[in-house]
Design an enzyme around this catalytic site. Structure first.
Site, short mmCIF file in Angstrom:
data_model
loop_
_atom_site.label_atom_id
_atom_site.label_comp_id
_atom_site.label_asym_id
_atom_site.label_seq_id
_atom_site.Cartn_x
_atom_site.Cartn_y
_atom_site.Cartn_z
N LYS A 49 74.13 -1.75 -50.36
CA LYS A 49 75.19 -0.89 -50.87
C LYS A 49 75.38 -1.07 -52.36
O LYS A 49 75.55 -2.20 -52.84
CB LYS A 49 76.48 -1.22 -50.12
N GLY A 54 76.49 -8.82 -54.07
CA GLY A 54 75.09 -9.23 -53.89
C GLY A 54 74.11 -8.23 -54.48
O GLY A 54 73.13 -8.59 -55.13
N CYS A 55 74.39 -6.96 -54.26
CA CYS A 55 73.48 -5.92 -54.76
C CYS A 55 73.51 -5.84 -56.28
O CYS A 55 72.49 -5.56 -56.91
CB CYS A 55 73.83 -4.57 -54.13
N THR A 56 74.67 -6.10 -56.85
CA THR A 56 74.79 -6.10 -58.32
C THR A 56 74.01 -7.28 -58.90
O THR A 56 73.26 -7.12 -59.86
CB THR A 56 76.27 -6.15 -58.73
N ALA A 59 70.25 -6.41 -58.58
CA ALA A 59 69.83 -5.36 -59.50
C ALA A 59 69.84 -5.85 -60.95
O ALA A 59 68.90 -5.58 -61.71
CB ALA A 59 70.74 -4.13 -59.36
#
Length: 168
Positions: A49, A54-56, A59
């Protein structure tokens, strides 16, 4: 070779397997496709998401090493089930230059075996497994990382790509 249907497609992809074909809309008004990447190595990474911690972390870690990857000829593509508008906002907020692709129907995630059953607080649901696939210029998967940790992902990819380049 004909187009594989979801039911006949192998979803437990391993190094040495052929990478499934894909075409997806992506951030920056781009379209990303396996066909356009013919002859070029790429990292296809699936994340749950946009704009979550975590995704930030994942990325931004990849964005940090992106110039080195690009100099060595590696294309990085992030894939999530988020709609393009949400992905655009995420890319802009963190200055993510590599394409973030929208797989709202999880067709590509199904092909790569990353749309899986998850559970949280006793509830099960379908969602994106944080996984990555390093694919060589011939469309062959060279490395697979399942349930990758966001903080160490970029370094794992960097090491594997250095190994791939040194073998080429």
């Amino acid at each position: 070779m004909g187009v594989m249907t979801a039911s006949s497609q192998k979803t437990d992809l391993q190094p040495g397997d052929r990478a499934p074909d894909f075409t997806l809309p992506a951030s920056g008004g781009r379209t990303v496709s396996s066909a356009a990447l013919t002859g070029m190595p790429y990292l296809l990474y699936f994340y749950p998401k946009a704009d979550t911690p975590g995704c930030t972390t994942q990325a931004c870690g990849l964005q940090e090493v992106l110039p080195k990857f690009e100099a060595d000829g590696l294309t990085v593509i992030g894939v999530s089930p988020d709609p393009v508008a949400k992905i655009e906002k995420f890319a802009t907020k963190y200055g993510l230059e590599f394409p973030l692709a929208s797989d709202e129907n999880h067709t590509v995630a199904d092909a790569y075996g990353t749309w899986v059953e998850k559970s949280m607080y006793g509830r099960t649901y379908m969602g994106m497994e944080r996984s990555s696939f390093l694919v060589d210029g011939q469309g062959v998967i060279r490395n697979v990382w399942r349930k990758v940790k966001p903080a160490t992902h970029a370094e794992l990819v960097a090491q594997a790509f250095r190994d791939l380049v040194s073998r080429a």
